[in-house]
Write an enzyme that holds these catalytic residues in place. Structure first.
Site, PDB file in Angstrom:
ATOM      1  N   THR A 132       0.862  -1.179   0.000  1.00 49.59           N
ATOM      2  CA  THR A 132       0.000   0.000   0.000  1.00 49.59           C
ATOM      3  C   THR A 132       0.903   1.235   0.000  1.00 49.59           C
ATOM      4  OG1 THR A 132      -0.111   0.071   2.419  1.00 49.59           O
ATOM      5  CG2 THR A 132      -1.829  -1.192   1.295  1.00 49.59           C
ATOM      6  N   GLU A 152      13.398  -5.825   2.120  1.00 51.10           N
ATOM      7  CA  GLU A 152      14.591  -5.390   1.386  1.00 51.10           C
ATOM      8  C   GLU A 152      14.332  -4.123   0.570  1.00 51.10           C
ATOM      9  OE1 GLU A 152      17.979  -6.853   1.160  1.00 51.10           O
ATOM     10  OE2 GLU A 152      18.004  -4.777   0.502  1.00 51.10           O
ATOM     11  N   LYS A 186      14.422   6.192   5.355  1.00 52.45           N
ATOM     12  CA  LYS A 186      15.416   5.173   5.011  1.00 52.45           C
ATOM     13  C   LYS A 186      16.623   5.257   5.955  1.00 52.45           C
ATOM     14  CE  LYS A 186      13.892   5.070   0.210  1.00 52.45           C
ATOM     15  NZ  LYS A 186      13.982   5.755  -1.088  1.00 52.45           N
TER      16      LYS A 186
END
Ligand code: HSE
Length: 351
Positions: free
Chosen positions: A101, A154, A229
């Site tokens: 999503t 990943e 990140k």
């Protein structure tokens, strides 16, 4: 043994994985013993469909691409439509939920709830959604472990380029003292296009068309995506849990064409750089535009390509570069997670 898969979310990335599963069906089975069967799809905009015996991927993709809804799939009597995402996770016979999503940068929802629900109901999760990993990694990874389920993510950093598995598995034994990199494909693409003379607006619009940008590109250009990140890298690679809000963050929205061009004339380049460095048992992390020398290994990284420099105490500096965004590349990141899910299951059976 067959692996039943349910997609929660079925945009470009989910469809890219479905295509890969279709194209590589035989080699996945022969090379890795992965017999993946798509049993369900639930998407807020494109409807939902479930067949416990498996859906025909070609027909599924045709339905969504031609009619805009998976419910246009013409299946047999066993086909059920209209299940919500949560019902799809709980009630279907899926072994693995592919959570793709959109990423909500503020709350990480509904993806966090999707992952939690899956683990609670003994289903594994593979995802490219940064929200659950950046905001709830600790809770979700502990829950997955407690329930004996696989949690693969990943593609949350550098799409299909192994920015997470490579340092954790291949560089195991090193202490990674710092990570410095270009972690957002959209902004790197924009800065590179501005170097070629394009305006910021033109470059952003192209990045959106090419599928690099987030649904809301504010996340890319304000640096929030790279900040997520950076938090994932600190939590997962460095083992130092930090909140994304602890990462100092500045995007590229104030950068002008003149700035980019004048740096270029001096042999330098502007890049949006993420830096995560261990200090006194914690980490100091930032995402901000930096004007770097041509000799910097990150200076030659252009377009949607990303790169990470890992400073390892034994192996020294290791530079990993590759795609940071893109539908096929991100679809591949889910495939590699599914292959690892398969390997983990095979190992569990041997033991
Ligand atoms: N919008 C992201 C990027 C996609 O441009 O890097 C991959 O996370």
């Amino acid at each position: 043994m067959t692996t039943n898969i349910a997609f929660v979310g079925f945009g470009g990335v989910g469809q890219a994985l479905a295509e890969i599963l279709l194209e590589r069906r035989e080699s996945l089975l022969d090379d890795y013993g992965l017999d993946a069967k798509v049993v369900a799809v639930a998407d807020m905009m494109k409807g939902s469909i479930y067949d416990p015996d498996g859906l025909d991927i070609e027909q599924l993709l045709q339905a969504v691409r031609q009619k805009g809804t998976v419910e246009a799939y013409s299946g047999g009597a066993g086909v059920i439509t209209g299940l919500s995402s949560i019902e799809t996770i709980i009630q279907t016979n899926a072994d693995v939920i592919v959570e793709v999503t959109f990423t909500d940068v503020k709350t990480g929802e509904p993806a966090i709830t999707h992952c939690r629900t899956a683990f609670e109901h003994h289903k594994s999760v593979v995802t490219t959604n940064k929200g659950p990993v950046a905001l709830a990694y600790q809770e979700l990874s502990e829950l997955a472990e407690q329930k004996g389920e696989f949690f693969g993510f990943e593609g949350t950093v550098m799409s299909g380029t192994p920015a997470l598995r490579m340092p954790v598995e291949t560089l195991a034994g090193n202490e990674i003292k710092s990570i410095r990199g270009i972690l957002n494909g959209t902004t790197n693409y924009i800065l590179t296009e501005m170097e070629k003379g394009q305006s910021y607006e033109e470059a952003l619009s192209k990045a959106q068309k090419l599928g690099y940008a987030e649904a809301d590109p504010t996340s890319d250009v304000e640096g929030y995506d790279a900040r997520y990140k950076a938090a994932i890298l600190s939590n997962y690679i460095m083992g130092v849990p930090i909140a994304h809000t602890e990462v100092e963050c500045e995007g590229i929205t104030n950068m002008s064409q003149e700035q980019v061009q004048s740096a270029l004339k001096e042999g330098k380049r502007w890049r949006l750089i993420a830096d995560i460095t261990k200090v006194n048992g914690g980490v100091k992390a930032s995402v901000k535009p930096e004007c770097i020398e041509a000799s910097d290994p990150l200076a030659s990284v252009s377009g949607p390509t990303n790169a990470i420099l890992y400073q390892c105490d034994l192996a020294g500096p290791i530079l990993l570069t590759g795609a940071g965004a893109g539908l096929k590349e991100t679809g591949f990141s889910l495939l590699i997670d599914l292959i690892h899910y398969q390997k983990t299951n095979q190992l569990a059976k041997i033991n």
